[in-house]
Design an enzyme around this catalytic site. Structure first.
Site: not given
Length: 295
Positions: A118, A145, A164
């Protein structure tokens, strides 16, 4: 590629519906971060929603204390990817949001090691404070990243990779290119599966090119429609394997029965299954050279 019927709900309709839903909710947290404005709302049933802008699309919806509750349809459909690999030992999820998928998977696959990449540390903090996300020896959040994280995986390592990551409006551009997906392919085991979450057209003008990019990188691609939403779930394999809709639905149903999911994965496969065995002629592969250069 064979043309397929799509639900023609546009981005405007999605945002309008989200705005109506949010109107009945109370904002319990709002903070600008480096990447988004992070907003958490709560409704009268206790459902908490993560947004990245006022009136924006829902990133996650969680029922605190109930990790089996998957409110957003795409999260349920994405789990059909589990039918294309064995019992996963290592899982990677790019994009934490409200931690819906990692928390659900941690509950039903407690022996699996789960990594979550995340980019926004504030999202990790909010997931812990408001959505029940907890790290332990089997589940870790890695702040940074997602592309860099995957590029640092030097050998096939993960049995399942869920892509996602969304900003306020779309998938970050550098997570759509052929070069990125080639790194994803290197990181997934040959017996594994890559699960991508994308918006359908017309909400996503790059849909056909995103599909074509997956087709250029992976040996097989299957597309599942998400009922009642504007998402497609892409199931990409680094090997030749061509289950029929019936075969995939049967395998998916066995998983949801064995794990005692509250929903039937087989029904979700049967709702909308397409084997994308012919390259999408309406799109072209996205490359790093296409990315907008910083000003």
């Amino acid at each position: 590629m064979e043309r397929r019927p799509y639900l023609r709900a546009g981005l405007f309709a999605v945002v309008a519906l989200c705005a109506l839903a949010c109107a009945a909710q109370t904002v319990i947290y709002e903070k600008p971060s480096r990447y988004n404005t992070i907003i958490v709302t709560e409704d009268h049933n206790g459902l908490r929603t993560l947004l990245f802008e006022r009136g924006g699309t829902r990133q996650s919806v969680v029922k605190p204390g109930d990790p089996d509750h998957l409110e957003l349809p795409y999260a349920r459909v994405a789990l059909a990817g589990l039918a294309l690999c064995g019992e996963p030992r290592r899982i990677l999820i790019v994009g934490l949001g409200g931690a819906t998928l990692p928390t659900f998977l941690h509950r039903h696959y407690p022996s699996a090691a789960i990594d979550v990449a995340e980019i926004d540390p504030d999202v990790v903090d909010v997931a812990k404070r408001f959505f029940g996300f907890r790290e332990d020896e089997r589940m870790r959040a890695h702040v940074g990243d997602g592309r860099a994280f995957i590029e640092n995986v030097r050998q096939p390592f993960y049995d399942v990779i869920f892509l996602d990551a969304y900003g306020a409006h779309n998938v970050p551009e550098h997570l759509t290119t052929q070069e990125f997906l080639q790194a994803v392919r290197r990181a997934v085991a040959r017996s594994g599966v890559v699960v991508g979450n994308v918006w359908r057209p017309p909400s996503n003008p790059l849909h056909d090119s995103m599909v074509r990019t997956y087709q250029e990188v992976f040996d097989e691609l299957f597309i599942l429609d998400v009922p009642g939403d504007v998402n497609n779930i892409l199931l990409a394999l680094p090997r030749k394997q061509r289950p029929s809709k019936v075969e995939l639905a049967l395998a998916a149903r066995k998983i949801s029965t064995a794990k005692q999911f509250r929903f039937d994965l087989g029904d979700l496969v049967e709702h909308g299954f397409f084997h994308a065995n012919e390259k999408n002629q309406d799109g072209r592969a996205l490359r790093d050279s296409d990315l907008r250069q910083p000003r």
